[in-house]
Every structure is written in structure tokens, then in C-alpha cells.
Design a protein around this motif. Sequence first.
Motif, mmCIF file in Angstrom:
data_model
loop_
_atom_site.group_PDB
_atom_site.id
_atom_site.type_symbol
_atom_site.label_atom_id
_atom_site.label_comp_id
_atom_site.label_asym_id
_atom_site.label_seq_id
_atom_site.Cartn_x
_atom_site.Cartn_y
_atom_site.Cartn_z
ATOM 1 N N LYS A 357 0.844 -1.194 0.000
ATOM 2 C CA LYS A 357 0.000 0.000 0.000
ATOM 3 C C LYS A 357 0.880 1.245 0.000
ATOM 4 N N PRO A 358 0.468 2.278 -0.680
ATOM 5 C CA PRO A 358 1.203 3.541 -0.576
ATOM 6 C C PRO A 358 0.984 4.181 0.787
ATOM 7 N N ILE A 359 1.857 5.071 1.147
ATOM 8 C CA ILE A 359 1.777 5.703 2.464
ATOM 9 C C ILE A 359 0.463 6.457 2.626
ATOM 10 N N SER A 360 -0.031 7.052 1.558
ATOM 11 C CA SER A 360 -1.290 7.818 1.661
ATOM 12 C C SER A 360 -2.445 6.912 2.090
ATOM 13 N N ASP A 361 -2.485 5.673 1.565
ATOM 14 C CA ASP A 361 -3.555 4.755 1.956
ATOM 15 C C ASP A 361 -3.382 4.305 3.404
ATOM 16 N N ILE A 362 -2.133 4.082 3.804
ATOM 17 C CA ILE A 362 -1.893 3.629 5.175
ATOM 18 C C ILE A 362 -2.282 4.714 6.173
ATOM 19 N N LEU A 363 -2.071 5.980 5.812
ATOM 20 C CA LEU A 363 -2.446 7.071 6.713
ATOM 21 C C LEU A 363 -3.963 7.178 6.855
ATOM 22 N N ASP A 364 -4.704 6.638 5.904
ATOM 23 C CA ASP A 364 -6.160 6.677 5.957
ATOM 24 C C ASP A 364 -6.757 5.497 6.701
ATOM 25 N N PHE A 365 -5.895 4.584 7.211
ATOM 26 C CA PHE A 365 -6.416 3.435 7.954
ATOM 27 C C PHE A 365 -7.230 3.912 9.156
ATOM 28 N N ALA A 366 -8.376 3.234 9.383
ATOM 29 C CA ALA A 366 -9.237 3.535 10.526
ATOM 30 C C ALA A 366 -9.962 2.256 10.902
ATOM 31 N N PRO A 367 -10.501 2.170 12.088
ATOM 32 C CA PRO A 367 -11.278 0.978 12.449
ATOM 33 C C PRO A 367 -12.380 0.718 11.415
ATOM 34 N N GLY A 368 -12.414 -0.493 10.921
ATOM 35 C CA GLY A 368 -13.383 -0.853 9.902
ATOM 36 C C GLY A 368 -12.803 -0.889 8.508
ATOM 37 N N THR A 369 -11.563 -0.414 8.309
ATOM 38 C CA THR A 369 -10.937 -0.454 6.989
ATOM 39 C C THR A 369 -10.670 -1.899 6.578
ATOM 40 N N ILE A 370 -10.987 -2.244 5.366
ATOM 41 C CA ILE A 370 -10.778 -3.593 4.846
ATOM 42 C C ILE A 370 -9.541 -3.571 3.953
ATOM 43 N N ILE A 371 -8.622 -4.498 4.215
ATOM 44 C CA ILE A 371 -7.377 -4.603 3.451
ATOM 45 C C ILE A 371 -7.412 -5.902 2.671
ATOM 46 N N GLU A 372 -7.323 -5.820 1.390
ATOM 47 C CA GLU A 372 -7.335 -7.014 0.536
ATOM 48 C C GLU A 372 -5.915 -7.565 0.427
ATOM 49 N N LEU A 373 -5.793 -8.873 0.682
ATOM 50 C CA LEU A 373 -4.492 -9.530 0.663
ATOM 51 C C LEU A 373 -4.278 -10.244 -0.665
ATOM 52 N N ASP A 374 -3.062 -10.762 -0.836
ATOM 53 C CA ASP A 374 -2.727 -11.438 -2.087
ATOM 54 C C ASP A 374 -3.120 -12.915 -2.093
ATOM 55 N N LYS A 375 -3.817 -13.374 -1.061
ATOM 56 C CA LYS A 375 -4.252 -14.767 -0.989
ATOM 57 C C LYS A 375 -5.735 -14.868 -1.338
ATOM 58 N N VAL A 376 -6.078 -15.927 -2.070
ATOM 59 C CA VAL A 376 -7.465 -16.213 -2.408
ATOM 60 C C VAL A 376 -8.101 -16.949 -1.240
ATOM 61 N N ALA A 377 -9.382 -16.717 -1.029
ATOM 62 C CA ALA A 377 -10.092 -17.381 0.065
ATOM 63 C C ALA A 377 -9.969 -18.893 -0.079
ATOM 64 N N GLY A 378 -9.615 -19.558 1.018
ATOM 65 C CA GLY A 378 -9.441 -20.998 1.004
ATOM 66 C C GLY A 378 -8.046 -21.448 0.629
ATOM 67 N N GLU A 379 -7.193 -20.545 0.181
ATOM 68 C CA GLU A 379 -5.820 -20.902 -0.177
ATOM 69 C C GLU A 379 -4.999 -21.148 1.083
ATOM 70 N N PRO A 380 -4.089 -22.121 1.052
ATOM 71 C CA PRO A 380 -3.299 -22.417 2.265
ATOM 72 C C PRO A 380 -2.502 -21.203 2.743
ATOM 73 N N VAL A 381 -2.354 -21.116 4.050
ATOM 74 C CA VAL A 381 -1.546 -20.052 4.650
ATOM 75 C C VAL A 381 -0.095 -20.521 4.746
ATOM 76 N N ASP A 382 0.806 -19.564 4.918
ATOM 77 C CA ASP A 382 2.237 -19.875 4.999
ATOM 78 C C ASP A 382 2.665 -19.999 6.457
ATOM 79 N N VAL A 383 3.493 -21.009 6.738
ATOM 80 C CA VAL A 383 4.059 -21.218 8.081
ATOM 81 C C VAL A 383 5.544 -20.901 8.000
ATOM 82 N N LEU A 384 5.994 -19.939 8.801
ATOM 83 C CA LEU A 384 7.383 -19.501 8.805
ATOM 84 C C LEU A 384 8.020 -19.799 10.157
#
Length: 411
Positions: A357-384
Amino acid sequence: MDGMLSQDEINALLAGMDTSAGGDAPADAPADGGGDAAPAEAAVSTPPVGGGAIDESLLTDSEKDAIGEVANISMGSSATTLYSLVNQKVNITTPQVELANWENVINNYERPCVFIQIKYTVGLDGTNILILKEHDVMVITDLMMGGDGTNTDGEIGELQLSAISEAMNQMMGAAATSLSTMINQKVDISPPQATVLDMINDDPSDIAEFLTGTFVKISFKMQVGELVDSTLMQLYPIDFAKTLKDTVIAADEGSQEAAPAAAPAPEPAPAPAPQPQMAPQMDPSMMQGQPMPQMAMPQMQMGMPQMMAPQMMNMNIQPAQFQNFSGGTTIMAGGENIGIIKDVPLEVTVELGRTAKPISDILDFAPGTIIELDKVAGEPVDVLVNGKFVAKGEVVVIEESFGVRVTEIVQ
């Protein structure tokens, strides 16, 4: 003749610059417009912390020899312990003891390197620092984790630092046991703390206060199989090194004085005492013409065989049997080595996904903001593990907590 300056001329010019004024005036130029030239030493700045001349009178040759002997015995036990960890032949040569300072260590050792600080907590009161080259640490930790010692690419991470700390903990623990034997009292150490340093930009006082002055440097040549042929350094404060030497010598002298005190105890009942009384009883028979050698033999047979023969008849004597070390290499290469570091804690992280995300979007974060990730629903998560991707899994719910079921191990 060729218009080029020699190295000696360049050094003379550099030494003659007036560094205090920031100019290029030579040292032989008058400082006040007249009179004799000021000496070049007046323009030299104050030496950095941990630099300057080394006062060799702080430690005598005999003290160096005694400290080296103590270090040699201690490091011998450490070498045996390291062999059991890496399953490779370990050879640590006789130490070389000398006085040094921080500048000396920087100029004569490869950088960056790993500093391992160990403090004595019981029996002795002092600090001990081991310095290993970065490549040596990578080789040793790779061998400890079941590798062949060639996986040395990349930089040292938390996993390698944890592993080398555990190795040094066991090595210095063995050395502490040897010291306990030498001084006849318990010696214990604190868990080692390993840090990667380039030394040039590091303040020695942040590592240990004694590194700001002159200290004792003990150099060992360390060989691990055919993978490591390097130098291991051990640093001691001068006061602690002298105390350690005095403690060992005092304990050795005490044990030598105690030995003669215990020696007179067996004297009241010597075994051969009755023999002079038997000689007069044998004389009459000897006077009747029997040869002396024949009379001496029964006396020996009464003295020794009657006591020794029954015991020797009952003893089970067998040829000595020794363990065969030729086949031990392949056995230890797997489970035993990895078992040594099983108690090293590692941080396990489950990553649901990432995004940028660009800094401008991060500065607009507020409770209730939805962030879309690069994983598709149901796709396995990564264990590190310690930041390294090791597995994939699916999110599950265990009672009221989230969990991850591992579905795939990443090679």
C-alpha cells in the motif's frame, strides 16, 4: 626522476599535515610565523577508545605461560565436546597468550565476526569472550543441524546464533568442569550471548567494559575436519586472568601439601615387619647343612602365594575390548546431532497474506478499513520458522482459538 613520489615520501607528507588547523601546511612550517617548527606529534589527535600503546609489563612471561596452560586444558575439553556436536575431527592447538587492545583485534581478525560472551557465576567472578569468524560459525551450525558443512551462503540469522550459543554453552560447560577439577570447587557459567559485529563501527564498551583498555588475548588454531582451518580467540580481563591463574596454582599447591600429611597413615602396620623375626628361627636348620637358597624359597612361598594365589585363581581374565569408532560417523550424522539443539526456541509465524500500500492509503487506515491480501479465500496459509518459509497449512478452530493444520512441508 620519473616525477612520482615514493611511499616513504607520501608517508612523510601525510605525517607533516597540520590536522588541527584542517590545512595542508607541512609540519616544519612555523606555527606562529617564526621560531622553530612544532613537532609533528603535537598535531596527532587523541587515540580512539581501545587503541594506543600496549603496556607489556602488565603481564610477565611466567604469568602468560600459566594462563596458557589453564586455557589449554580447558579448551581441550571443549574440543572433545565440539567433536560430539559436529561429528568431525576437531583439533585445537596450543594457545598463544599475549596482551592486546581493541585496535589490535580489529586489525588482526576477519570482519564481521561473532562475539560470544560467557560470564562465570559460581566459583569464579569474571567475563570470558570468544570470537569466531562468520564462516566458521556457518560451518559449525550447518554440521550441528545435520548438514555437510557446505551450506554457508547468506548471512548469519537467529537460527545460527541460537545454535552456536548452544554449542558454546556445552563447550564452555566442559571447560568449566575442567576448571572445577583444577581448583577443587564448583564452577558454573551463564548462558552465552552471541552477537554478530563488524567491530569498526562498534563501541567496545557496549560489549564489555574491559575491551576499552588492555586485555589478555588467547589465540588458538582450530581445525574442524577439512572444513575449518581458522583461528579462535578468547579474551580475558587482565585482573580476571591473573585471579584465575592464582586460584589454579593455589589449589595445586594445596593438594601437594595435603598428600604428605596423609602419607604417614599406612606406617603403623607395615606388612614386611615379621620377616626379621623369622630369620633366627631358620638359622638352626641352615646350620645342619641345608643350602640357603632352598630355605629362602619356602619363605617366599609362605609370604606371597598363600595370599595371592587363591585370588588369582578366581579372577576372570579376558582380553581388553575397545569401542570401534570407524562406523560411528554415519550413526551420529542424523538423530543425535539434531537432538542436541532440540531445546533451542524458535519463533513460528503463520502468515495469512500480504499486500503493498502507498503511504497515503496507510495514513487513511481507521477501524473498519478492509485490506485485501494477495491470498485467495481458502488458499493455504504460509508457516514460517524464524522468518523462513517451511510449510503450508489450513486455518482451523480449536475450541476458542485459531490453529493451523500443516498440509505441506516445503523442501
